[in-house]
Write a protein that holds these residues in place. Structure first.
Motif, PDB file in Angstrom:
ATOM      1  N   ARG A 150       1.003  -1.205   0.041  1.00  0.00           N
ATOM      2  CA  ARG A 150      -0.068   0.133   0.072  1.00  0.00           C
ATOM      3  C   ARG A 150       0.907   1.327  -0.200  1.00  0.00           C
ATOM      4  NH1 ARG A 150      -5.129  -1.034   0.305  1.00  0.00           N
ATOM      5  NH2 ARG A 150      -5.681  -2.884   1.277  1.00  0.00           N
ATOM      6  N   LEU A 151       0.412   2.323  -0.695  1.00  0.00           N
ATOM      7  CA  LEU A 151       1.042   3.510  -0.582  1.00  0.00           C
ATOM      8  C   LEU A 151       1.525   4.029   0.679  1.00  0.00           C
ATOM      9  CD1 LEU A 151      -0.209   5.520  -3.527  1.00  0.00           C
ATOM     10  CD2 LEU A 151       1.984   4.821  -3.196  1.00  0.00           C
ATOM     11  N   THR A 152       0.550   3.965   1.783  1.00  0.00           N
ATOM     12  CA  THR A 152       0.868   4.324   3.026  1.00  0.00           C
ATOM     13  C   THR A 152       1.948   3.620   3.760  1.00  0.00           C
ATOM     14  OG1 THR A 152      -0.900   2.919   3.854  1.00  0.00           O
ATOM     15  CG2 THR A 152      -1.416   4.982   3.676  1.00  0.00           C
ATOM     16  N   ASP A 153       2.174   2.107   3.549  1.00  0.00           N
ATOM     17  CA  ASP A 153       3.643   1.561   3.541  1.00  0.00           C
ATOM     18  C   ASP A 153       4.540   1.916   3.085  1.00  0.00           C
ATOM     19  OD1 ASP A 153       1.710   0.023   5.585  1.00  0.00           O
ATOM     20  OD2 ASP A 153       1.259  -1.466   4.062  1.00  0.00           O
ATOM     21  N   LEU A 154       4.241   2.387   1.979  1.00  0.00           N
ATOM     22  CA  LEU A 154       5.428   2.564   1.147  1.00  0.00           C
ATOM     23  C   LEU A 154       6.189   3.730   1.507  1.00  0.00           C
ATOM     24  CD1 LEU A 154       7.331   1.678  -1.333  1.00  0.00           C
ATOM     25  CD2 LEU A 154       5.824   2.989  -2.894  1.00  0.00           C
ATOM     26  N   TYR A 155       5.352   4.731   1.732  1.00  0.00           N
ATOM     27  CA  TYR A 155       5.631   6.093   2.223  1.00  0.00           C
ATOM     28  C   TYR A 155       6.435   5.851   3.742  1.00  0.00           C
ATOM     29  CZ  TYR A 155       1.986   8.216  -0.575  1.00  0.00           C
ATOM     30  OH  TYR A 155       1.162   8.754  -1.517  1.00  0.00           O
ATOM     31  N   ALA A 156       6.067   5.140   4.523  1.00  0.00           N
ATOM     32  CA  ALA A 156       6.501   4.724   5.910  1.00  0.00           C
ATOM     33  C   ALA A 156       8.014   4.315   5.749  1.00  0.00           C
ATOM     34  CB  ALA A 156       5.810   3.738   6.576  1.00  0.00           C
ATOM     35  N   ILE A 157       8.408   3.595   4.655  1.00  0.00           N
ATOM     36  CA  ILE A 157       9.637   2.770   4.349  1.00  0.00           C
ATOM     37  C   ILE A 157      10.451   3.991   3.685  1.00  0.00           C
ATOM     38  CG2 ILE A 157      10.832   1.233   2.631  1.00  0.00           C
ATOM     39  CD1 ILE A 157       8.217  -0.714   2.808  1.00  0.00           C
ATOM     40  N   VAL A 158       9.963   4.601   2.787  1.00  0.00           N
ATOM     41  CA  VAL A 158      10.897   5.842   1.978  1.00  0.00           C
ATOM     42  C   VAL A 158      11.148   6.535   3.044  1.00  0.00           C
ATOM     43  CG1 VAL A 158      10.814   7.532   0.459  1.00  0.00           C
ATOM     44  CG2 VAL A 158      10.166   5.035  -0.370  1.00  0.00           C
ATOM     45  N   GLU A 159      10.167   7.270   3.918  1.00  0.00           N
ATOM     46  CA  GLU A 159      10.289   8.512   4.687  1.00  0.00           C
ATOM     47  C   GLU A 159      11.367   8.033   5.973  1.00  0.00           C
ATOM     48  OE1 GLU A 159       6.315  10.823   3.652  1.00  0.00           O
ATOM     49  OE2 GLU A 159       6.524   9.504   5.644  1.00  0.00           O
ATOM     50  N   THR A 160      11.590   6.887   6.207  1.00  0.00           N
ATOM     51  CA  THR A 160      12.500   6.453   7.521  1.00  0.00           C
ATOM     52  C   THR A 160      13.936   6.407   6.695  1.00  0.00           C
ATOM     53  OG1 THR A 160      12.051   4.274   7.254  1.00  0.00           O
ATOM     54  CG2 THR A 160      10.628   5.514   8.777  1.00  0.00           C
ATOM     55  N   ARG A 161      14.254   6.334   5.579  1.00  0.00           N
ATOM     56  CA  ARG A 161      15.504   6.280   5.047  1.00  0.00           C
ATOM     57  C   ARG A 161      16.395   7.472   5.387  1.00  0.00           C
ATOM     58  NH1 ARG A 161      16.402   3.112  -0.008  1.00  0.00           N
ATOM     59  NH2 ARG A 161      18.037   4.778  -0.355  1.00  0.00           N
ATOM     60  N   PRO A 162      17.526   7.459   5.731  1.00  0.00           N
ATOM     61  CA  PRO A 162      18.352   8.608   5.909  1.00  0.00           C
ATOM     62  C   PRO A 162      18.511   9.644   4.851  1.00  0.00           C
ATOM     63  CG  PRO A 162      19.517   6.723   6.891  1.00  0.00           C
ATOM     64  CD  PRO A 162      18.265   6.189   6.008  1.00  0.00           C
ATOM     65  N   ASP A 163      18.753   8.977   3.733  1.00  0.00           N
ATOM     66  CA  ASP A 163      19.052   9.805   2.622  1.00  0.00           C
ATOM     67  C   ASP A 163      17.634  10.811   2.289  1.00  0.00           C
ATOM     68  OD1 ASP A 163      17.985   7.413   1.872  1.00  0.00           O
ATOM     69  OD2 ASP A 163      19.020   7.407  -0.237  1.00  0.00           O
ATOM     70  N   VAL A 164      16.782  10.059   2.579  1.00  0.00           N
ATOM     71  CA  VAL A 164      15.253  10.848   1.966  1.00  0.00           C
ATOM     72  C   VAL A 164      15.292  11.968   3.433  1.00  0.00           C
ATOM     73  CG1 VAL A 164      12.904  10.616   1.901  1.00  0.00           C
ATOM     74  CG2 VAL A 164      14.396   8.831   0.911  1.00  0.00           C
ATOM     75  N   VAL A 218      -1.866  -2.948  -8.730  1.00  0.00           N
ATOM     76  CA  VAL A 218      -2.912  -4.019  -8.331  1.00  0.00           C
ATOM     77  C   VAL A 218      -4.368  -3.415  -8.104  1.00  0.00           C
ATOM     78  CG1 VAL A 218      -3.550  -5.631  -6.366  1.00  0.00           C
ATOM     79  CG2 VAL A 218      -0.971  -5.150  -6.996  1.00  0.00           C
ATOM     80  N   ALA A 219      -4.255  -2.331  -7.342  1.00  0.00           N
ATOM     81  CA  ALA A 219      -5.498  -1.355  -7.137  1.00  0.00           C
ATOM     82  C   ALA A 219      -5.164   0.074  -6.734  1.00  0.00           C
ATOM     83  CB  ALA A 219      -6.362  -2.220  -5.866  1.00  0.00           C
ATOM     84  N   PRO A 220      -6.198   0.808  -6.849  1.00  0.00           N
ATOM     85  CA  PRO A 220      -5.786   2.230  -6.082  1.00  0.00           C
ATOM     86  C   PRO A 220      -4.884   2.349  -4.937  1.00  0.00           C
ATOM     87  CG  PRO A 220      -8.063   2.319  -7.052  1.00  0.00           C
ATOM     88  CD  PRO A 220      -7.728   0.701  -6.781  1.00  0.00           C
ATOM     89  N   GLY A 221      -3.728   2.862  -5.123  1.00  0.00           N
ATOM     90  CA  GLY A 221      -2.970   2.789  -3.702  1.00  0.00           C
ATOM     91  C   GLY A 221      -2.461   1.594  -3.450  1.00  0.00           C
ATOM     92  N   VAL A 222      -2.161   0.554  -4.464  1.00  0.00           N
ATOM     93  CA  VAL A 222      -1.553  -0.643  -4.140  1.00  0.00           C
ATOM     94  C   VAL A 222      -0.762  -1.080  -5.271  1.00  0.00           C
ATOM     95  CG1 VAL A 222      -1.749  -3.082  -3.550  1.00  0.00           C
ATOM     96  CG2 VAL A 222      -3.441  -1.422  -2.556  1.00  0.00           C
ATOM     97  N   TRP A 223       0.613  -1.236  -4.902  1.00  0.00           N
ATOM     98  CA  TRP A 223       1.430  -1.821  -5.971  1.00  0.00           C
ATOM     99  C   TRP A 223       2.244  -3.058  -5.626  1.00  0.00           C
ATOM    100  CZ3 TRP A 223       1.993   1.395 -10.218  1.00  0.00           C
ATOM    101  CH2 TRP A 223       1.262   2.982 -10.213  1.00  0.00           C
ATOM    102  N   LYS A 224       2.859  -3.489  -6.572  1.00  0.00           N
ATOM    103  CA  LYS A 224       3.592  -4.837  -6.464  1.00  0.00           C
ATOM    104  C   LYS A 224       4.841  -5.046  -7.325  1.00  0.00           C
ATOM    105  CE  LYS A 224       2.787  -9.895  -6.743  1.00  0.00           C
ATOM    106  NZ  LYS A 224       1.831 -10.930  -6.784  1.00  0.00           N
ATOM    107  N   LEU A 225       6.021  -5.492  -6.817  1.00  0.00           N
ATOM    108  CA  LEU A 225       7.281  -5.644  -7.532  1.00  0.00           C
ATOM    109  C   LEU A 225       7.024  -7.189  -7.603  1.00  0.00           C
ATOM    110  CD1 LEU A 225      10.047  -4.844  -8.719  1.00  0.00           C
ATOM    111  CD2 LEU A 225      10.813  -5.094  -6.693  1.00  0.00           C
ATOM    112  N   PRO A 226       6.796  -7.761  -9.064  1.00  0.00           N
ATOM    113  CA  PRO A 226       6.821  -9.081  -8.925  1.00  0.00           C
ATOM    114  C   PRO A 226       7.998  -9.867  -8.498  1.00  0.00           C
ATOM    115  CG  PRO A 226       6.112  -7.999 -11.044  1.00  0.00           C
ATOM    116  CD  PRO A 226       6.636  -7.196  -9.968  1.00  0.00           C
ATOM    117  N   ARG A 227       7.783 -11.014  -8.137  1.00  0.00           N
ATOM    118  CA  ARG A 227       9.046 -11.932  -7.995  1.00  0.00           C
ATOM    119  C   ARG A 227       9.701 -12.178  -9.235  1.00  0.00           C
ATOM    120  NH1 ARG A 227       8.795 -13.849  -2.785  1.00  0.00           N
ATOM    121  NH2 ARG A 227       7.093 -13.804  -1.906  1.00  0.00           N
ATOM    122  N   SER A 228      11.065 -12.554  -9.121  1.00  0.00           N
ATOM    123  CA  SER A 228      11.986 -12.726 -10.704  1.00  0.00           C
ATOM    124  C   SER A 228      11.799 -14.023 -10.899  1.00  0.00           C
ATOM    125  CB  SER A 228      13.496 -11.915 -10.592  1.00  0.00           C
ATOM    126  OG  SER A 228      13.024 -10.642 -10.265  1.00  0.00           O
TER     127      SER A 228
END
Length: 92
Positions: free
Chosen positions: A38-52, A82-92
């Motif tokens: 979910r975008l909200t989870d992605l924001y949390a991951i990105v915003e906690t990075r020191p470089d961000v 996947v749906a509004p506000g939901v994304w997925k990086l497929p497995r390789s």
């Protein structure tokens, strides 16, 4: 004309090491590969990075940048929408 290389300790050194928004977002998805994010989870991951966090003082549109890069990565065939506000990086 020879290429200019940044000095190891000069102001250009930090700029040379700086990651693009696309790389930052992709690295966030790598931690959740194969899972729907979910975008909200992605924001949390990105915003906690020191470089961000360091960029936050000059860029107040971090969430918009994350959404933009999700769309770019989808156009490149890297991410799945996947749906509004939901994304997925497929497995390789």
């Amino acid at each position: 004309m020879p290429k200019r290389t940044p000095k190891a300790d000069g102001p250009d050194a930090n700029e040379a090491k700086r990651k693009t928004w696309r790389v930052i977002v992709l690295e966030a998805f790598e931690t959740k590969r194969g899972e729907e994010v979910r975008l909200t989870d992605l924001y949390a991951i990105v915003e906690t990075r020191p470089d961000v966090k360091a960029r936050a003082s000059t860029n107040r549109n971090i969430r918009a940048k994350v959404r933009q890069q999700c769309q770019v990565l989808r156009r490149l065939g890297i991410l799945e929408w996947v749906a509004p506000g939901v994304w997925k990086l497929p497995r390789s």
